[in-house]
Design a protein around this motif. Structure first.
Motif, PDB file in Angstrom:
ATOM      1  N   UNK A   1      34.856  28.452 -60.452  1.00  0.00           N
ATOM      2  CA  UNK A   1      35.938  27.502 -60.668  1.00  0.00           C
ATOM      3  C   UNK A   1      35.398  26.229 -61.329  1.00  0.00           C
ATOM      4  N   UNK A   2      36.108  25.742 -62.327  1.00  0.00           N
ATOM      5  CA  UNK A   2      35.686  24.517 -62.998  1.00  0.00           C
ATOM      6  C   UNK A   2      35.863  23.353 -62.032  1.00  0.00           C
ATOM      7  N   UNK A   3      34.810  22.559 -61.887  1.00  0.00           N
ATOM      8  CA  UNK A   3      34.782  21.559 -60.820  1.00  0.00           C
ATOM      9  C   UNK A   3      34.201  20.245 -61.308  1.00  0.00           C
ATOM     10  N   UNK A   4      34.827  19.154 -60.886  1.00  0.00           N
ATOM     11  CA  UNK A   4      34.258  17.822 -61.105  1.00  0.00           C
ATOM     12  C   UNK A   4      34.400  17.015 -59.828  1.00  0.00           C
ATOM     13  N   UNK A   5      33.304  16.387 -59.415  1.00  0.00           N
ATOM     14  CA  UNK A   5      33.315  15.526 -58.242  1.00  0.00           C
ATOM     15  C   UNK A   5      33.291  14.071 -58.708  1.00  0.00           C
ATOM     16  N   UNK A   6      34.222  13.281 -58.196  1.00  0.00           N
ATOM     17  CA  UNK A   6      34.270  11.849 -58.510  1.00  0.00           C
ATOM     18  C   UNK A   6      33.837  11.091 -57.260  1.00  0.00           C
ATOM     19  N   UNK A   7      32.662  10.466 -57.279  1.00  0.00           N
ATOM     20  CA  UNK A   7      32.173   9.790 -56.076  1.00  0.00           C
ATOM     21  C   UNK A   7      33.004   8.575 -55.706  1.00  0.00           C
ATOM     22  N   UNK A   8      33.000   8.243 -54.416  1.00  0.00           N
ATOM     23  CA  UNK A   8      33.751   7.095 -53.935  1.00  0.00           C
ATOM     24  C   UNK A   8      32.913   6.208 -53.041  1.00  0.00           C
ATOM     25  N   UNK A   9      33.403   5.022 -52.756  1.00  0.00           N
ATOM     26  CA  UNK A   9      32.696   4.053 -51.915  1.00  0.00           C
ATOM     27  C   UNK A   9      32.790   4.489 -50.455  1.00  0.00           C
ATOM     28  N   UNK A  10      31.661   4.558 -49.759  1.00  0.00           N
ATOM     29  CA  UNK A  10      31.641   4.989 -48.364  1.00  0.00           C
ATOM     30  C   UNK A  10      32.086   3.874 -47.423  1.00  0.00           C
ATOM     31  N   UNK A  11      32.445   4.261 -46.210  1.00  0.00           N
ATOM     32  CA  UNK A  11      32.865   3.285 -45.206  1.00  0.00           C
ATOM     33  C   UNK A  11      31.743   2.329 -44.841  1.00  0.00           C
ATOM     34  N   UNK A  12      30.503   2.841 -44.785  1.00  0.00           N
ATOM     35  CA  UNK A  12      29.417   1.949 -44.374  1.00  0.00           C
ATOM     36  C   UNK A  12      29.005   0.996 -45.487  1.00  0.00           C
ATOM     37  N   UNK A  13      29.187   1.404 -46.746  1.00  0.00           N
ATOM     38  CA  UNK A  13      28.960   0.464 -47.841  1.00  0.00           C
ATOM     39  C   UNK A  13      30.018  -0.639 -47.804  1.00  0.00           C
ATOM     40  N   UNK A  14      31.249  -0.268 -47.479  1.00  0.00           N
ATOM     41  CA  UNK A  14      32.327  -1.250 -47.375  1.00  0.00           C
ATOM     42  C   UNK A  14      32.087  -2.200 -46.208  1.00  0.00           C
ATOM     43  N   UNK A  15      31.633  -1.668 -45.085  1.00  0.00           N
ATOM     44  CA  UNK A  15      31.372  -2.493 -43.900  1.00  0.00           C
ATOM     45  C   UNK A  15      30.402  -3.618 -44.205  1.00  0.00           C
ATOM     46  N   UNK A  16      29.261  -3.276 -44.789  1.00  0.00           N
ATOM     47  CA  UNK A  16      28.250  -4.303 -45.046  1.00  0.00           C
ATOM     48  C   UNK A  16      28.678  -5.255 -46.158  1.00  0.00           C
ATOM     49  N   UNK A  17      29.452  -4.761 -47.112  1.00  0.00           N
ATOM     50  CA  UNK A  17      29.957  -5.630 -48.177  1.00  0.00           C
ATOM     51  C   UNK A  17      30.915  -6.668 -47.609  1.00  0.00           C
ATOM     52  N   UNK A  18      31.825  -6.231 -46.749  1.00  0.00           N
ATOM     53  CA  UNK A  18      32.803  -7.147 -46.171  1.00  0.00           C
ATOM     54  C   UNK A  18      32.141  -8.178 -45.258  1.00  0.00           C
ATOM     55  N   UNK A  19      31.059  -7.782 -44.606  1.00  0.00           N
ATOM     56  CA  UNK A  19      30.380  -8.691 -43.689  1.00  0.00           C
ATOM     57  C   UNK A  19      29.304  -9.527 -44.376  1.00  0.00           C
ATOM     58  N   UNK A  20      28.975  -9.177 -45.624  1.00  0.00           N
ATOM     59  CA  UNK A  20      27.903  -9.887 -46.312  1.00  0.00           C
ATOM     60  C   UNK A  20      26.550  -9.641 -45.664  1.00  0.00           C
ATOM     61  N   UNK A  21      26.372  -8.428 -45.152  1.00  0.00           N
ATOM     62  CA  UNK A  21      25.157  -8.049 -44.432  1.00  0.00           C
ATOM     63  C   UNK A  21      24.419  -6.960 -45.197  1.00  0.00           C
ATOM     64  N   UNK A  22      23.108  -7.099 -45.314  1.00  0.00           N
ATOM     65  CA  UNK A  22      22.306  -6.079 -45.990  1.00  0.00           C
ATOM     66  C   UNK A  22      22.306  -4.800 -45.149  1.00  0.00           C
TER      67      UNK A  22
END
Length: 233
Positions: A122-143
């Motif tokens: 089957x012809x397939x393409x995966x489009x990556x997305x932002x993970x929950x843990x990347x969002x968590x640290x971004x929102x908190x300004x934490x490395x």
């Protein structure tokens, strides 16, 4: 008839503004879009994100069981995969829109395995997305992690894991789906020295909550869309 193309699309944390340009292009152009809702949820976050794009294709909502019975969950996955297979075999391009990243603890991985067996090549393409843990640290300004720190992800913390769960020095541990066993986790963390915790729920959505105090975390009601980060110095 040539089968349609399948897209696995990670749509990020739930705010349409966190969609990638490629994700938006795919979701606007395909013939059919499959969105996800859990059995006990009142609304689908993934469907609301897709609808915000005003796509030309049909939107189909798929329920994924949260039953503790493995056979019940497997039957639901099979039924959902069969619905996608039917559309693909009819020559329609289909997208499966899932929160976070399509290949990271995603329901898409389960249906993909079945689809590949039913439609080899089957012809397939995966489009990556932002993970929950990347969002968590971004929102908190934490490395999240830096230098030689180790990143660990535990997908489903259970109460019986409390006594054996370790937090190595120089590590960041992400604990997903802790809402049903949060009390046991909080009590375990109270006994851990030199740790920083960061709790998040409904990230990038209305009702977003960020907490760093264990007592405040313990007082939160159960929330499926939540996670906890533990950094051990």
């Amino acid at each position: 008839m040539k089968p349609g193309k399948l897209y696995g699309v990670g749509i990020g944390p739930g705010d349409p503004r966190y969609l990638t340009l490629r994700a938006a292009d795919v979701l606007r152009s395909v013939d059919v879009i499959f969105t996800v809702i859990s059995q006990n949820a009142s609304s689908s976050v993934s469907r609301s994100v897709v609808e915000s794009l005003e796509p030309r294709g049909e939107i189909h909502l798929q329920i994924f069981s949260m039953s503790r019975d493995k056979a019940v969950r497997a039957a639901q996955v099979q039924a959902n995969a069969d619905a996608i297979i039917t559309e693909l075999k009819a020559g329609r391009d289909c997208a499966f829109a899932t929160l976070g990243d399509a290949m990271t603890y995603s329901t898409f991985g389960y249906v993909l395995e079945i689809i590949r067996e039913a439609i080899p090549g089957v012809e397939l393409e995966i489009v990556p997305g932002i993970t929950s843990f990347a969002t968590l640290t971004a929102k908190a300004g934490t490395v999240l992690v830096e230098n030689g720190e180790q990143l660990r992800v535990i997908p489903s913390f259970k109460s019986e894991m409390a006594e054996t769960l370790d937090f190595p020095k120089g590590s960041t541990t992400i604990l997903l789906k802790t809402y049903r066993s949060r009390k046991a986790l909080v009590e375990r963390l109270r006994r851990e020295e030199n740790v920083e915790i960061l709790y998040g729920e409904h990230l990038a959505m209305e009702g977003q909550t960020l907490l760093t105090d264990l007592d405040a975390v313990a007082d939160r009601p159960e929330e499926y869309l939540s996670l906890i980060m533990v950094k051990k110095q």
